[in-house]
Design a protein around this motif. Structure first.
Motif, PDB file in Angstrom:
ATOM      1  N   MET A  36      75.295  23.741  11.110  1.00 44.15           N
ATOM      2  CA  MET A  36      74.397  23.011  10.216  1.00 44.15           C
ATOM      3  C   MET A  36      73.643  21.948  11.011  1.00 44.15           C
ATOM      4  SD  MET A  36      75.323  21.139   6.592  1.00 44.15           S
ATOM      5  CE  MET A  36      75.880  22.671   5.870  1.00 44.15           C
ATOM      6  N   GLN A  37      72.349  21.837  10.763  1.00 43.10           N
ATOM      7  CA  GLN A  37      71.527  20.890  11.510  1.00 43.10           C
ATOM      8  C   GLN A  37      71.725  19.455  11.040  1.00 43.10           C
ATOM      9  OE1 GLN A  37      67.701  22.942  10.748  1.00 43.10           O
ATOM     10  NE2 GLN A  37      67.409  22.786  12.964  1.00 43.10           N
ATOM     11  N   LYS A  38      71.362  18.526  11.901  1.00 44.78           N
ATOM     12  CA  LYS A  38      71.348  17.121  11.535  1.00 44.78           C
ATOM     13  C   LYS A  38      70.038  16.803  10.810  1.00 44.78           C
ATOM     14  CE  LYS A  38      74.141  15.876  15.555  1.00 44.78           C
ATOM     15  NZ  LYS A  38      74.210  15.124  16.837  1.00 44.78           N
ATOM     16  N   VAL A  39      70.034  15.700  10.072  1.00 38.85           N
ATOM     17  CA  VAL A  39      68.841  15.310   9.311  1.00 38.85           C
ATOM     18  C   VAL A  39      67.637  15.179  10.234  1.00 38.85           C
ATOM     19  CG1 VAL A  39      67.783  13.425   8.002  1.00 38.85           C
ATOM     20  CG2 VAL A  39      70.075  14.237   7.390  1.00 38.85           C
ATOM     21  N   ARG A  40      67.801  14.498  11.364  1.00 39.21           N
ATOM     22  CA  ARG A  40      66.656  14.308  12.267  1.00 39.21           C
ATOM     23  C   ARG A  40      66.141  15.628  12.817  1.00 39.21           C
ATOM     24  NH1 ARG A  40      68.689  14.934  17.361  1.00 39.21           N
ATOM     25  NH2 ARG A  40      70.842  14.243  17.736  1.00 39.21           N
ATOM     26  N   GLU A  41      67.034  16.625  12.952  1.00 40.21           N
ATOM     27  CA  GLU A  41      66.595  17.932  13.431  1.00 40.21           C
ATOM     28  C   GLU A  41      65.803  18.674  12.361  1.00 40.21           C
ATOM     29  OE1 GLU A  41      70.135  18.962  16.641  1.00 40.21           O
ATOM     30  OE2 GLU A  41      70.445  19.414  14.516  1.00 40.21           O
ATOM     31  N   VAL A  42      66.182  18.490  11.106  1.00 37.95           N
ATOM     32  CA  VAL A  42      65.420  19.084  10.008  1.00 37.95           C
ATOM     33  C   VAL A  42      64.023  18.484   9.959  1.00 37.95           C
ATOM     34  CG1 VAL A  42      65.276  19.236   7.495  1.00 37.95           C
ATOM     35  CG2 VAL A  42      67.453  19.679   8.640  1.00 37.95           C
ATOM     36  N   VAL A  43      63.936  17.161  10.180  1.00 34.50           N
ATOM     37  CA  VAL A  43      62.626  16.485  10.220  1.00 34.50           C
ATOM     38  C   VAL A  43      61.801  17.029  11.379  1.00 34.50           C
ATOM     39  CG1 VAL A  43      61.452  14.275  10.569  1.00 34.50           C
ATOM     40  CG2 VAL A  43      63.484  14.396   9.106  1.00 34.50           C
ATOM     41  N   ALA A  44      62.414  17.168  12.545  1.00 34.61           N
ATOM     42  CA  ALA A  44      61.702  17.706  13.709  1.00 34.61           C
ATOM     43  C   ALA A  44      61.211  19.130  13.444  1.00 34.61           C
ATOM     44  CB  ALA A  44      62.603  17.672  14.941  1.00 34.61           C
ATOM     45  N   ASP A  45      62.014  19.930  12.722  1.00 35.32           N
ATOM     46  CA  ASP A  45      61.595  21.292  12.364  1.00 35.32           C
ATOM     47  C   ASP A  45      60.294  21.264  11.555  1.00 35.32           C
ATOM     48  OD1 ASP A  45      63.850  22.262  13.584  1.00 35.32           O
ATOM     49  OD2 ASP A  45      64.931  22.720  11.730  1.00 35.32           O
ATOM     50  N   ALA A  46      60.227  20.348  10.582  1.00 37.75           N
ATOM     51  CA  ALA A  46      59.040  20.259   9.725  1.00 37.75           C
ATOM     52  C   ALA A  46      57.812  19.851  10.533  1.00 37.75           C
ATOM     53  CB  ALA A  46      59.288  19.265   8.591  1.00 37.75           C
ATOM     54  N   VAL A  47      58.006  18.960  11.501  1.00 37.98           N
ATOM     55  CA  VAL A  47      56.892  18.557  12.371  1.00 37.98           C
ATOM     56  C   VAL A  47      56.427  19.757  13.199  1.00 37.98           C
ATOM     57  CG1 VAL A  47      56.217  17.115  14.333  1.00 37.98           C
ATOM     58  CG2 VAL A  47      57.594  16.136  12.487  1.00 37.98           C
ATOM     59  N   ALA A  48      57.360  20.493  13.760  1.00 36.71           N
ATOM     60  CA  ALA A  48      57.006  21.654  14.586  1.00 36.71           C
ATOM     61  C   ALA A  48      56.304  22.730  13.760  1.00 36.71           C
ATOM     62  CB  ALA A  48      58.259  22.218  15.245  1.00 36.71           C
ATOM     63  N   LEU A  49      56.751  22.937  12.528  1.00 36.89           N
ATOM     64  CA  LEU A  49      56.121  23.947  11.669  1.00 36.89           C
ATOM     65  C   LEU A  49      54.670  23.599  11.349  1.00 36.89           C
ATOM     66  CD1 LEU A  49      58.827  24.976   9.032  1.00 36.89           C
ATOM     67  CD2 LEU A  49      57.622  26.486  10.621  1.00 36.89           C
ATOM     68  N   SER A  50      54.333  22.325  11.399  1.00 44.19           N
ATOM     69  CA  SER A  50      52.963  21.909  11.089  1.00 44.19           C
ATOM     70  C   SER A  50      51.968  22.393  12.132  1.00 44.19           C
ATOM     71  CB  SER A  50      52.887  20.381  10.998  1.00 44.19           C
ATOM     72  OG  SER A  50      52.939  19.781  12.285  1.00 44.19           O
ATOM     73  N   GLY A  51      52.468  22.773  13.299  1.00 45.30           N
ATOM     74  CA  GLY A  51      51.589  23.243  14.361  1.00 45.30           C
ATOM     75  C   GLY A  51      51.110  22.159  15.293  1.00 45.30           C
ATOM     76  N   THR A  52      51.504  20.918  15.034  1.00 40.69           N
ATOM     77  CA  THR A  52      51.058  19.846  15.921  1.00 40.69           C
ATOM     78  C   THR A  52      51.747  19.973  17.277  1.00 40.69           C
ATOM     79  OG1 THR A  52      50.710  17.452  16.086  1.00 40.69           O
ATOM     80  CG2 THR A  52      52.837  18.156  15.267  1.00 40.69           C
ATOM     81  N   ASP A  53      51.039  19.621  18.309  1.00 40.21           N
ATOM     82  CA  ASP A  53      51.604  19.700  19.652  1.00 40.21           C
ATOM     83  C   ASP A  53      51.715  18.339  20.317  1.00 40.21           C
ATOM     84  OD1 ASP A  53      48.954  19.113  20.049  1.00 40.21           O
ATOM     85  OD2 ASP A  53      48.506  20.883  21.252  1.00 40.21           O
ATOM     86  N   THR A  54      51.411  17.274  19.563  1.00 42.67           N
ATOM     87  CA  THR A  54      51.354  15.935  20.134  1.00 42.67           C
ATOM     88  C   THR A  54      51.922  14.922  19.146  1.00 42.67           C
ATOM     89  OG1 THR A  54      49.336  16.530  21.344  1.00 42.67           O
ATOM     90  CG2 THR A  54      49.825  14.194  21.152  1.00 42.67           C
ATOM     91  N   ALA A  55      52.690  13.960  19.642  1.00 43.27           N
ATOM     92  CA  ALA A  55      53.162  12.841  18.830  1.00 43.27           C
ATOM     93  C   ALA A  55      52.970  11.562  19.632  1.00 43.27           C
ATOM     94  CB  ALA A  55      54.627  13.017  18.443  1.00 43.27           C
ATOM     95  N   PHE A  56      52.617  10.502  18.944  1.00 46.13           N
ATOM     96  CA  PHE A  56      52.350   9.208  19.580  1.00 46.13           C
ATOM     97  C   PHE A  56      53.529   8.291  19.274  1.00 46.13           C
ATOM     98  CE2 PHE A  56      48.486  11.442  18.645  1.00 46.13           C
ATOM     99  CZ  PHE A  56      47.802  11.395  19.848  1.00 46.13           C
ATOM    100  N   VAL A  57      54.132   7.747  20.323  1.00 46.05           N
ATOM    101  CA  VAL A  57      55.442   7.123  20.149  1.00 46.05           C
ATOM    102  C   VAL A  57      55.508   5.751  20.820  1.00 46.05           C
ATOM    103  CG1 VAL A  57      56.456   9.438  20.179  1.00 46.05           C
ATOM    104  CG2 VAL A  57      56.552   8.050  22.237  1.00 46.05           C
ATOM    105  N   LEU A  58      56.382   4.927  20.239  1.00 50.34           N
ATOM    106  CA  LEU A  58      56.896   3.751  20.932  1.00 50.34           C
ATOM    107  C   LEU A  58      58.383   3.725  20.627  1.00 50.34           C
ATOM    108  CD1 LEU A  58      55.170   0.337  21.374  1.00 50.34           C
ATOM    109  CD2 LEU A  58      57.611   0.655  21.641  1.00 50.34           C
ATOM    110  N   MET A  59      59.165   3.933  21.655  1.00 52.97           N
ATOM    111  CA  MET A  59      60.592   4.173  21.490  1.00 52.97           C
ATOM    112  C   MET A  59      61.377   2.895  21.254  1.00 52.97           C
ATOM    113  SD  MET A  59      63.253   5.881  24.184  1.00 52.97           S
ATOM    114  CE  MET A  59      63.617   4.299  24.947  1.00 52.97           C
ATOM    115  N   GLY A  60      62.386   3.009  20.404  1.00 52.44           N
ATOM    116  CA  GLY A  60      63.392   1.983  20.203  1.00 52.44           C
ATOM    117  C   GLY A  60      64.697   2.668  19.874  1.00 52.44           C
TER     118      GLY A  60
END
Length: 548
Positions: free
Chosen positions: A1-25
Motif C-alpha cells: 500500500m502506498q503512502k499518502v505523499r506517494e499517492v499525491v506524487a502519482d496524481a502530479v505525474a498523471l497530469s503530464g507535468t514534467d517540472t515542479a518549482f520547489v523550495l525545500m524544507g
C-alpha cells in the motif's frame, strides 16, 4: 500500500507535468524527493517561496498546463501569499503542495492554520488530516484546477507517511468539459442573435476565457463585419488577423478605445468586463447593447442585453449556427477597415529632462524583438507604456503580471517559469527597477539554470506610479524616489551579461544586447521619471474608487 505523499506524487505525474518549482524544507523534503526519484520530474529550486509559486504560475500561463510548486510548513506557506493571490486573479491552474506541521506537534514554532491562510490567498485549499480523506481532497483539487483556479494542498508530515489506497487514481491535469449546447438558454440565444443581426457597428471583445475560441470568434466577426478586440489578458489572440483591432482598456494602443466608443453592440466573450479591462465602456454616457458569453456573471452591476452562461467555444459556435438564418449572411455593419487596421497611438511629447524617454526606449525595443516573442511585462507606471507599445505575437506569448492583482515584484519569477514552459525560446521580461528589486534573489535562479532570458529594466529610480500619485495629491515626490544600484554590474557579478543605458545616444547598445543567443541578459535603461503616461490617472482612480 502506498503512502499518502506517494499517492499525491502519482496524481502530479498523471497530469503530464514534467517540472515542479520547489523550495525545500523539512516538511516537504520527502514529497520533493519522490517527485524526482520515482517520476523523474524536473525540480527547479527557487530562492524564495514566492518565487517558486510565481514560476509555477508563469509555467501555467505559457504552457497551458498545470503549474506545480512545493514549499515547507509555516513560513514556507506564508511566503507564498502574494504569488497565490496573483495566480488566483489571473485564474492560473497552479497546484501548491505544502508540507504542514503534525496536529500532535502542538509546540512546534511553525504551527499555523495553513488551510485558512491559503483559502484567503488562493481561493481554494484542502488539508489531508487522515489517509481516508485523501481521495476526496485530491479530487477537489483536480476539479478546481480543471476550471483554471489555483489550489493549495496541505500535507502534515506524519500523515504523508501513512498508508493510503485510492479506488481510482486522480489526475490533476484533467481538462474541464465544456457545457453542452443542450444546456443553453434558448431565450437568451434568440435575443443575442437578434441584437447581433441588427447591429450597425458590432464589435467582438474577447477575454482570457475565450482563448480556446479564437477561430470561431474570427469566423463570427467575418460574418457580421466586426473588428476583433481583446482584453489585456487575451492579448495576441487575433495577432496578424485582418480584423484585429488591438487591446481594450487604458493599457491598449488606442485603436480599441476609439472603436468601443462608437460600437452599438459589443459581443463580449470570456471576460467579466471589469472597468480596468474595458475603460472605454465604463466611460460611455450611453453604453452599447451587450451580448455576453461566459460561465460566470459579469463584474458588478453591469446590465447585459443577452448574458449567455456558456463555455466560450460552445456559445460562439451556437451563434454561428443561428446568425445566418437571422439575416446575417453578409455584413451590414458600417465600419470602415481603416478605422481598426492602423496604429493610432498618438505621438506624445518626448522631451526629456534626464535619461531616456520611455517611449523612445520602447520603440527601439519593439524594433529589435523577434516576430514571435515571449513577453512578460511587470512594474507599475512603466508597465503602462510597455503594454501600449509592445504588442503580443500570440495568445500564450504575452502576459502583464502587474495587471492581475495590482501587485509588483512578480514578473521575474513568472518570466522564469515561462522559460521552462517554452524551452528553446528566449523570454523578454520588461520590468522596472522598483519591481525588480523585490524579486532580485530569483535573478540568480535564472543564471543558475542558464536560461534564455532578457530582463529589460525601465529604471526611473523609484516607484513611478506612486511618484505621480504624490504629485496629483500635491505631495513631495521624494517619498517614492530611491536611487537604484548599478544593475548592469550586479548582473555581471551574478554571471549574466549586463548593459547600462543612461542617455538617448546609448540606445544603439540595445542591438548588441539583443544579439545574445544564450544565457541571461540584463539591460538597465535609465528613463526620465517625469514622463506621465495618460493612463496613469485612470488606473489610480480605478484602484482607489472605494476611497471616494
Amino acid at each position: 500500500m502506498q503512502k499518502v505523499r506517494e499517492v499525491v506524487a502519482d496524481a502530479v505525474a498523471l497530469s503530464g507535468t514534467d517540472t515542479a518549482f520547489v523550495l525545500m524544507g523539512a516538511a516537504n523534503q520527502e514529497l520533493m524527493c519522490d517527485l524526482k526519484e520515482r517520476y523523474r520530474i524536473q525540480l527547479i529550486h527557487s530562492r524564495h517561496e514566492a518565487g517558486a509559486v510565481g514560476m509555477a504560475d508563469g509555467y501555467a500561463r505559457f504552457s497551458g498546463r498545470l503549474g506545480v510548486a512545493t514549499v515547507t510548513a509555516g513560513p514556507g506557506v506564508t511566503n507564498t501569499a502574494t504569488s497565490l493571490a496573483v495566480a488566483r486573479a489571473y485564474r492560473s491552474p497552479v497546484l501548491l503542495l505544502a508540507g504542514d506541521v503534525s496536529d500532535r506537534d502542538v509546540r512546534n514554532p511553525q504551527i499555523l492554520e495553513q488551510k485558512r491562510f491559503s483559502l484567503l490567498c488562493a481561493g481554494e485549499a484542502g488539508r489531508i488530516e487522515h489517509p481516508e480523506e485523501a481521495g476526496k481532497i485530491l479530487q477537489l483539487a483536480a476539479d478546481t484546477l480543471a476550471v483554471d483556479h489555483p489550489f493549495a494542498l496541505h500535507l502534515p508530515v506524519d500523515v504523508q507517511e501513512m498508508p493510503a489506497q485510492l479506488l481510482d487514481p486522480v489526475n490533476f491535469g484533467a481538462t474541464h468539459v465544456a457545457d453542452t449546447v443542450a444546456e443553453l438558454d434558448e431565450t437568451i440565444v434568440a435575443e443575442a442573435v437578434r441584437l447581433l443581426a441588427a447591429a450597425q457597428r458590432p464589435l467582438v471583445l474577447a477575454g482570457r476565457g475565450a482563448l480556446g475560441a479564437g477561430a470561431a470568434l474570427e469566423d463570427l466577426a467575418q460574418l457580421i463585419g466586426a473588428p476583433l478586440v481583446t482584453t489585456l489578458r487575451a492579448a495576441g489572440l487575433f495577432a496578424g488577423r485582418t480584423l484585429e483591432a488591438g487591446v481594450a482598456g487604458a493599457m491598449g494602443d488606442g485603436r480599441a478605445r476609439e472603436l468601443l466608443e462608437t460600437a452599438d453592440v459589443v459581443l463580449a466573450v470570456g471576460t467579466s468586463l471589469h472597468p480596468l479591462a474595458v475603460s472605454s465602456l465604463d466611460a460611455r454616457q450611453r453604453p452599447p447593447a451587450l451580448v455576453r458569453i461566459d460561465v460566470e456573471p459579469p463584474f458588478g452591476d453591469l446590465v447585459c442585453g443577452a448574458d449567455l452562461r456558456a463555455d466560450a467555444q460552445v456559445g460562439t459556435e451556437r451563434l454561428l449556427q443561428e446568425l445566418p438564418a437571422a439575416g446575417s449572411g453578409t455584413p451590414a455593419s458600417s465600419w470602415h477597415s481603416e478605422e481598426f487596421a492602423s496604429w493610432t497611438l498618438q505621438d506624445r511629447d518626448r522631451h526629456t529632462g534626464t535619461g531616456v524617454h520611455v517611449l523612445d526606449a520602447l520603440d527601439e525595443v519593439r524594433g529589435l524583438l523577434p516576430e514571435q516573442r515571449l513577453l512578460v511585462i511587470g512594474g507599475g507606471h512603466a508597465s503602462l507604456s510597455a503594454c501600449q507599445l509592445l504588442p503580443a505575437s500570440g495568445p500564450r506569448d504575452f502576459t502583464c503580471v502587474s495587471a492581475d492583482f495590482g501587485a509588483i515584484g512578480q514578473s521575474l519569477p513568472v518570466a522564469i517559469g515561462a522559460c521552462f514552459a517554452r524551452p528553446g525560446q528566449r523570454v523578454f521580461n520588461v520590468t522596472a527597477d522598483g519591481e525588480l528589486m523585490m524579486s532580485l534573489a530569483e535573478f540568480h535562479t535564472a543564471v543558475r539554470y542558464r536560461l534564455p532570458l532578457t530582463v529589460i529594466v525601465l529604471n526611473d529610480h523609484g516607484f513611478g506610479q506612486e511618484r505621480h500619485n504624490l504629485t496629483r495629491a500635491g505631495r513631495d515626490t521624494h517619498y517614492a524616489t530611491h536611487r537604484t544600484p548599478d544593475l548592469a554590474s550586479f548582473a555581471e557579478s551574478m554571471g549574466a551579461s549586463g548593459y547600462r543605458i543612461t542617455c538617448p545616444n546609448e540606445l544603439t547598445t540595445l542591438k548588441r544586447a539583443f544579439d545574445h543567443q544564450q544565457g541571461v541578459v540584463l539591460i538597465d535603461i535609465h528613463i526620465d521619471p517625469a514622463y506621465l503616461n495618460p493612463a496613469s490617472a485612470y488606473v489610480a482612480s480605478a484602484m482607489n474608487r472605494s476611497a471616494h
